[in-house]
Design a protein around this motif. Structure first.
Motif, PDB file in Angstrom:
ATOM      1  N   ASP A 468       0.895  -1.173  -0.026  1.00 48.15           N
ATOM      2  CA  ASP A 468       0.169   0.079  -0.101  1.00 48.15           C
ATOM      3  C   ASP A 468       0.786   1.345  -0.105  1.00 48.15           C
ATOM      4  O   ASP A 468       1.675   1.529   0.952  1.00 48.15           O
ATOM      5  N   ASP A 469       0.663   2.063  -0.990  1.00 48.14           N
ATOM      6  CA  ASP A 469       1.527   3.392  -1.060  1.00 48.14           C
ATOM      7  C   ASP A 469       0.208   4.473  -1.092  1.00 48.14           C
ATOM      8  O   ASP A 469      -0.131   4.884  -2.271  1.00 48.14           O
ATOM      9  N   ASN A 470       0.219   5.143   0.019  1.00 52.45           N
ATOM     10  CA  ASN A 470      -0.660   6.017   0.135  1.00 52.45           C
ATOM     11  C   ASN A 470      -2.150   5.742  -0.429  1.00 52.45           C
ATOM     12  O   ASN A 470      -2.790   6.569  -1.099  1.00 52.45           O
ATOM     13  N   GLY A 471      -2.597   4.408  -0.030  1.00 47.74           N
ATOM     14  CA  GLY A 471      -3.943   4.253  -0.246  1.00 47.74           C
ATOM     15  C   GLY A 471      -3.928   3.517  -1.774  1.00 47.74           C
ATOM     16  O   GLY A 471      -5.133   2.849  -2.270  1.00 47.74           O
ATOM     17  N   LYS A 472      -2.781   3.434  -2.687  1.00 46.44           N
ATOM     18  CA  LYS A 472      -2.672   2.714  -3.838  1.00 46.44           C
ATOM     19  C   LYS A 472      -1.917   1.728  -4.037  1.00 46.44           C
ATOM     20  O   LYS A 472      -0.867   1.399  -3.346  1.00 46.44           O
ATOM     21  N   PRO A 473      -2.518   0.314  -4.417  1.00 47.08           N
ATOM     22  CA  PRO A 473      -1.635  -0.703  -4.734  1.00 47.08           C
ATOM     23  C   PRO A 473      -0.580  -0.594  -5.378  1.00 47.08           C
ATOM     24  O   PRO A 473      -0.872  -0.122  -6.650  1.00 47.08           O
ATOM     25  N   THR A 474       0.513  -1.103  -5.021  1.00 47.42           N
ATOM     26  CA  THR A 474       1.956  -0.898  -5.788  1.00 47.42           C
ATOM     27  C   THR A 474       2.580  -2.146  -5.755  1.00 47.42           C
ATOM     28  O   THR A 474       2.529  -2.817  -4.664  1.00 47.42           O
ATOM     29  N   VAL A 475       3.572  -2.266  -6.724  1.00 47.78           N
ATOM     30  CA  VAL A 475       4.351  -3.371  -6.902  1.00 47.78           C
ATOM     31  C   VAL A 475       5.678  -3.002  -7.211  1.00 47.78           C
ATOM     32  O   VAL A 475       5.910  -1.969  -7.765  1.00 47.78           O
ATOM     33  N   TYR A 476       6.808  -3.834  -7.014  1.00 51.90           N
ATOM     34  CA  TYR A 476       8.138  -3.456  -7.164  1.00 51.90           C
ATOM     35  C   TYR A 476       8.397  -4.469  -8.335  1.00 51.90           C
ATOM     36  O   TYR A 476       8.517  -5.581  -8.277  1.00 51.90           O
ATOM     37  N   VAL A 477       8.469  -3.956  -9.717  1.00 52.02           N
ATOM     38  CA  VAL A 477       8.928  -4.988 -10.779  1.00 52.02           C
ATOM     39  C   VAL A 477      10.631  -4.803 -11.088  1.00 52.02           C
ATOM     40  O   VAL A 477      11.108  -3.874 -11.234  1.00 52.02           O
ATOM     41  N   MET A 478      11.050  -5.990 -11.316  1.00 51.14           N
ATOM     42  CA  MET A 478      12.584  -6.131 -11.373  1.00 51.14           C
ATOM     43  C   MET A 478      12.950  -5.630 -12.550  1.00 51.14           C
ATOM     44  O   MET A 478      12.400  -6.130 -13.957  1.00 51.14           O
ATOM     45  N   GLU A 479      13.924  -4.718 -12.680  1.00 48.49           N
ATOM     46  CA  GLU A 479      14.506  -4.440 -13.886  1.00 48.49           C
ATOM     47  C   GLU A 479      15.872  -5.099 -14.095  1.00 48.49           C
ATOM     48  O   GLU A 479      16.190  -5.494 -15.288  1.00 48.49           O
ATOM     49  N   GLY A 480      16.421  -5.471 -13.138  1.00 49.65           N
ATOM     50  CA  GLY A 480      17.840  -6.229 -13.351  1.00 49.65           C
ATOM     51  C   GLY A 480      17.700  -6.658 -11.488  1.00 49.65           C
ATOM     52  O   GLY A 480      17.070  -6.390 -10.878  1.00 49.65           O
ATOM     53  N   GLY A 481      19.027  -7.595 -11.616  1.00 50.77           N
ATOM     54  CA  GLY A 481      19.107  -8.128 -10.005  1.00 50.77           C
ATOM     55  C   GLY A 481      18.978  -7.295  -9.017  1.00 50.77           C
ATOM     56  O   GLY A 481      18.639  -7.851  -7.878  1.00 50.77           O
ATOM     57  N   GLU A 482      19.415  -6.190  -9.039  1.00 48.12           N
ATOM     58  CA  GLU A 482      19.385  -5.170  -7.997  1.00 48.12           C
ATOM     59  C   GLU A 482      18.676  -3.728  -8.297  1.00 48.12           C
ATOM     60  O   GLU A 482      18.934  -2.913  -7.414  1.00 48.12           O
ATOM     61  N   SER A 483      18.099  -3.718  -9.303  1.00 48.62           N
ATOM     62  CA  SER A 483      17.205  -2.653  -9.441  1.00 48.62           C
ATOM     63  C   SER A 483      15.707  -2.926  -9.939  1.00 48.62           C
ATOM     64  O   SER A 483      15.458  -3.862 -10.370  1.00 48.62           O
ATOM     65  N   PHE A 484      14.945  -1.947  -9.541  1.00 51.91           N
ATOM     66  CA  PHE A 484      13.225  -2.229  -9.534  1.00 51.91           C
ATOM     67  C   PHE A 484      12.703  -1.170 -10.058  1.00 51.91           C
ATOM     68  O   PHE A 484      13.022   0.005  -9.886  1.00 51.91           O
ATOM     69  N   PHE A 485      11.806  -1.352 -10.618  1.00 48.47           N
ATOM     70  CA  PHE A 485      10.688  -0.185 -11.169  1.00 48.47           C
ATOM     71  C   PHE A 485       9.372  -0.183 -10.012  1.00 48.47           C
ATOM     72  O   PHE A 485       8.844  -1.078  -9.856  1.00 48.47           O
ATOM     73  N   LYS A 486       9.091   0.952  -9.581  1.00 51.55           N
ATOM     74  CA  LYS A 486       8.061   1.070  -8.544  1.00 51.55           C
ATOM     75  C   LYS A 486       6.829   1.545  -9.358  1.00 51.55           C
ATOM     76  O   LYS A 486       6.742   2.438 -10.049  1.00 51.55           O
ATOM     77  N   ARG A 487       5.660   0.559  -9.354  1.00 48.13           N
ATOM     78  CA  ARG A 487       4.445   0.598 -10.390  1.00 48.13           C
ATOM     79  C   ARG A 487       3.203   0.397  -9.408  1.00 48.13           C
ATOM     80  O   ARG A 487       3.151  -0.378  -8.705  1.00 48.13           O
ATOM     81  N   ALA A 488       2.458   1.617 -10.075  1.00 47.03           N
ATOM     82  CA  ALA A 488       1.113   1.504  -9.288  1.00 47.03           C
ATOM     83  C   ALA A 488       0.460   0.600 -10.279  1.00 47.03           C
ATOM     84  O   ALA A 488       0.512   0.480 -11.463  1.00 47.03           O
ATOM     85  N   VAL A 489      -0.576  -0.246  -9.780  1.00 45.21           N
ATOM     86  CA  VAL A 489      -1.240  -1.106 -10.479  1.00 45.21           C
ATOM     87  C   VAL A 489      -2.589  -1.205 -10.248  1.00 45.21           C
ATOM     88  O   VAL A 489      -3.157  -0.651  -9.107  1.00 45.21           O
TER      89      VAL A 489
END
Length: 535
Positions: A468-489
Motif C-alpha cells: 500500500d502506497d498512500n492508499g494505492k496498490p503498488t508493486v516492485y517490478v524487477m529491472e535487473g538483479g538489484e534494480s526495480f521499477f516502482k509501479r502503481a497497479v
C-alpha cells in the motif's frame, strides 16, 4: 639542482603515478574504476554488461566488462537459491565453471574454485578470439547445483570496438535500488506475472468458530465445594465424551427451594420436548406437501434434539438433587455433582481449584472439539446476491504465510443468512472445514474471499507482492538483479493467493513477491547507496 632537472623528475613522477593500478579493487559495476593490467592506457574504458537469469532453481545476477580479445573480464556472479517461493537463500558453497563457446564450436573454460564471499563467485574470462558466442555458468555444490545459460555474447577485437557497439543510454522509467546483500538478509523472493485462471470472488471479514454442538461450557449447578484429591483438569487437556471433569460437593445452600426449582425446570423441559416432537411431525407433513423448504424441516429437527438433550440434563440434575437430599453418594467422595464432558475435545477454559467454594452458575470448564470448525464470513448486503450459491472460499489468518481453502471436496457450505444485520449491514455465510492438525483456533479472525462461481483468465501475480502506497496498490517490478521499477497497479479478481493485474505489470515481468515492504522502507529511509558496492 637545476630547474630543468627538477622538471624532468616531476614529469617522471607524474607518469609513474598515472600508470599505478587502482587500490580499491573491482567495483560492483564491473567496468567502473578498474584497471585490467594487459589493457593499454590509451584504449577507452570498456562498457559494462549486466544480466539477470532464472534457471534450474537458481537466480544469477552478473556484471562484467565487455569481452575483448586478450583482456581479462572478471564475472561478478551473484548466485541465489531460488527454489523456495517463500524466500530465496544466498548460495554459500560450491564452485563455478564459466564456458565460452564460439560459433565454430570451440570452447574455453574458466573456473572459480570457491566463493569470493557468500553468494558471489568471480571467474575471470580471457577470450582468445573475436566473434559471437554463447556463455554458460555451471554451479556445483552441496547446497544447490545447476546450469545457467547466459545466452549470446560478443567478443570484440578491441575496447574501442566494444565502446562503439554499446547502445546509447536512454532516459526512461526511474529505478529503485536494493542490493543483493540486502536481499539475502531479508525474506526476499520474486515471481513472474503469468496467465492464470482465477476464481471470481467477493471479499469479506470472517471468524473461525466451533461447530454447533461441538463445544460446551460446564458451570456449577449449585453452590458447593470443589472436590479435593481428584485429578485437576487443565487448559489444553484432551478429554473424551462422558469423562468426569469436576466433582462438586453441595453446601448447605442446596435446600428444598433449589430442589423445587430443578423440578420445575425438568417439567418445563419435558413440555418443550413434547412441543418439539409435534413441530417435527407437522414440519415433515408440510415438507412432504412441498409447503416449506427443507431448511425449515432441519430447524425443527434440531430444536427437537436440543429439547431432548435438555430433558436428559434436567432429569439427571433432579436425580442428583434428590440423592443429595437423601444423603446417598454418587461418587467416592460422598454426595457430589459430577460434571462430565459432553463432547470429545480439548479443554479451552478451566477455573478449577480443589477445595474452593463456588457459587451456583459459575463457569468452571469449557470444552471444544477443534477437529472441524465453522468459518463465518460477514458479507455486505450489496455482495450477498453474488455468493448466495457460493461453493467455497479461501481465507488467510494472521501468523500464517499460506492461505487456507474450503470447497465441496474439503468441507461444505452450512448456511447462508436470510436476514441483514441492522448494525453492520452484513449477511452471514457459514462453511464447515476440517482442522486435523489443530493449527486453526476458534476465535481467529480471517480475511475471506468467497467464490462466486465465475472464472476469469488474466495476468496474475502473488497477492503478497502488493504494498500500500498512500492508499494505492503498488508493486516492485524487477529491472535487473538489484534494480526495480516502482509501479502503481490496477487489480481485479483475487483468488487462491493471486491477484489479477489489469494495468501496471506485463506478462513475463517479475515482481517482488516477498520483501516488497523492505524495499519500500529502505527507499524511504535512504538506506540504499547510490553508487553500488565494491567486490
Amino acid at each position: 639542482m637545476s630547474r630543468s632537472l627538477l622538471l624532468v623528475l616531476s614529469l617522471a613522477c607524474m607518469l609513474a603515478c598515472k600508470r599505478a593500478p587502482s587500490d580499491h579493487g573491482h567495483e560492483h559495476g564491473a567496468g567502473r574504476g578498474h584497471e585490467h593490467g594487459a589493457a593499454s592506457t590509451s584504449e577507452p574504458e570498456r562498457p559494462d554488461e549486466s544480466v539477470t537469469v532464472y534457471q534450474e532453481g537458481l537466480e544469477l545476477f552478473m556484471e562484467y566488462p565487455a569481452f575483448v580479445v586478450g583482456q581479462p573480464s572478471p564475472l561478478v556472479a551473484h548466485f541465489t537459491d531460488a527454489r523456495d517461493s517463500n524466500g530465496f537463500h544466498v548460495v554459500t558453497k560450491g564452485r563455478v565453471t564459466a564456458t565460452l563457446r564460439y560459433a565454430d564450436g570451440t570452447e574455453e573454460r574458466f573456473v572459480a574454485e570457491k566463493l569470493l564471499r557468500d553468494g558471489i563467485f568471480k571467474p575471470e574470462v580471457r577470450p582468445t578470439k573475436a566473434g559471437e558466442g554463447t556463455l554458460t555458468l555451471r554451479l556445483e555444490g552441496e547446497q544447490v547445483s545447476g546450469t545457467v545459460d547466459v545466452g549470446k555474447v560478443v567478443v570484440y577485437p578491441t575496447a574501442a570496438a566494444a565502446v562503439a557497439a554499446a547502445p546509447p543510454e536512454e532516459g526512461g522509467e526511474a529505478t529503485v535500488g536494493f542490493l543483493k546483500e540486502q536481499q539475502w538478509k531479508t525474506q526476499y523472493a520474486t515471481a513472474p506475472a503469468e496467465p492464470r485462471v482465477l476464481q471470481g470472488g467477493v471479499r469479506a471479514n470472517g471468524e473461525l468458530k466451533p461447530v454447533a454442538g461441538q463445544s460446551a461450557e460446564l458451570s456449577a449447578p449449585v453452590a458447593g465445594r470443589l472436590s479435593v484429591g481428584d485429578k485437576v483438569v487443565h487448559l489444553g487437556q484432551r478429554v473424551r465424551k462422558g469423562e468426569v471433569l469436576v466433582r462438586l460437593l453441595p453446601t448447605s445452600s442446596a435446600s428444598g427451594t433449589d430442589l423445587a426449582s430443578v423440578e420445575m425446570e425438568a417439567a418445563r423441559a419435558r413440555a418443550e420436548l413434547g412441543l418439539a416432537e409435534r413441530e417435527v411431525k407437522r414440519a415433515e407433513e408440510m415438507f412432504a406437501g412441498k409447503a416449506i423448504p427443507e431448511k425449515q424441516l432441519d430447524a425443527a429437527r434440531v430444536a427437537h434434539e436440543v429439547a431432548a438433550a435438555r430433558v436428559v440434563a434436567t432429569e439427571r440434575q433432579l436425580a442428583l438433587y434428590r440423592s443429595t437430599q437423601s444423603g446417598s453418594a454418587v461418587g467416592p467422595g460422598g454426595a457430589a455433582f459430577e460434571l462430565r464432558s459432553p463432547v470429545d475435545g480439548v479443554v479451552s477454559f478451566a477455573d478449577v481449584i480443589p477445595g474452593a467454594v463456588v457459587e451456583a452458575g459459575r463457569l468452571l470448564v469449557s470444552v471444544v472439539n477443534p477437529e472441524r470448525l465453522w468459518l463465518e464470513a460477514r458479507v455486505f448486503e450489496a455482495d450477498a446476491p453474488k455468493v448466495e450459491r457460493s461453493s467455497g472460499a479461501s481465507f488467510s489468518v494472521a501468523g500464517f504465510e499460506h492461505e487456507f481453502s474450503v470447497d465441496e471436496k474439503t468441507g461444505r457450505r452450512v448456511a447462508v443468512g436470510s436476514v441483514v444485520d441492522r448494525a453492520t449491514r452484513t449477511v452471514p455465510i457459514i462453511f464447515e472445514l476440517p482442522n486435523p492438525d489443530g493449527v486453526l483456533k476458534p476465535g481467529m479472525f480471517a480475511k475471506v474471499t468467497l467464490y462466486t462461481g465465475q472464472t476469469v483468465r488474466g495476468v496474475a501475480i502473488p497477492e503478497s507482492a502488493l504494498v500500500d502506497d498512500n492508499g494505492k496498490p503498488t508493486v516492485y517490478v524487477m529491472e535487473g538483479g538489484e534494480s526495480f521499477f516502482k509501479r502503481a497497479v490496477r487489480v481485479g479478481v483475487r483468488s487462491g493467493g493471486y491477484v489479477q493485474v489489469l494495468e501496471g505489470v506485463k506478462e513475463g515481468e517479475r515482481v517482488v513477491s516477498r520483501g516488497a515492504y523492505e524495499i519500500k522502507l529502505s527507499t524511504a529511509t535512504g538506506a540504499i547507496p547510490e553508487h553500488g558496492h565494491q567486490h
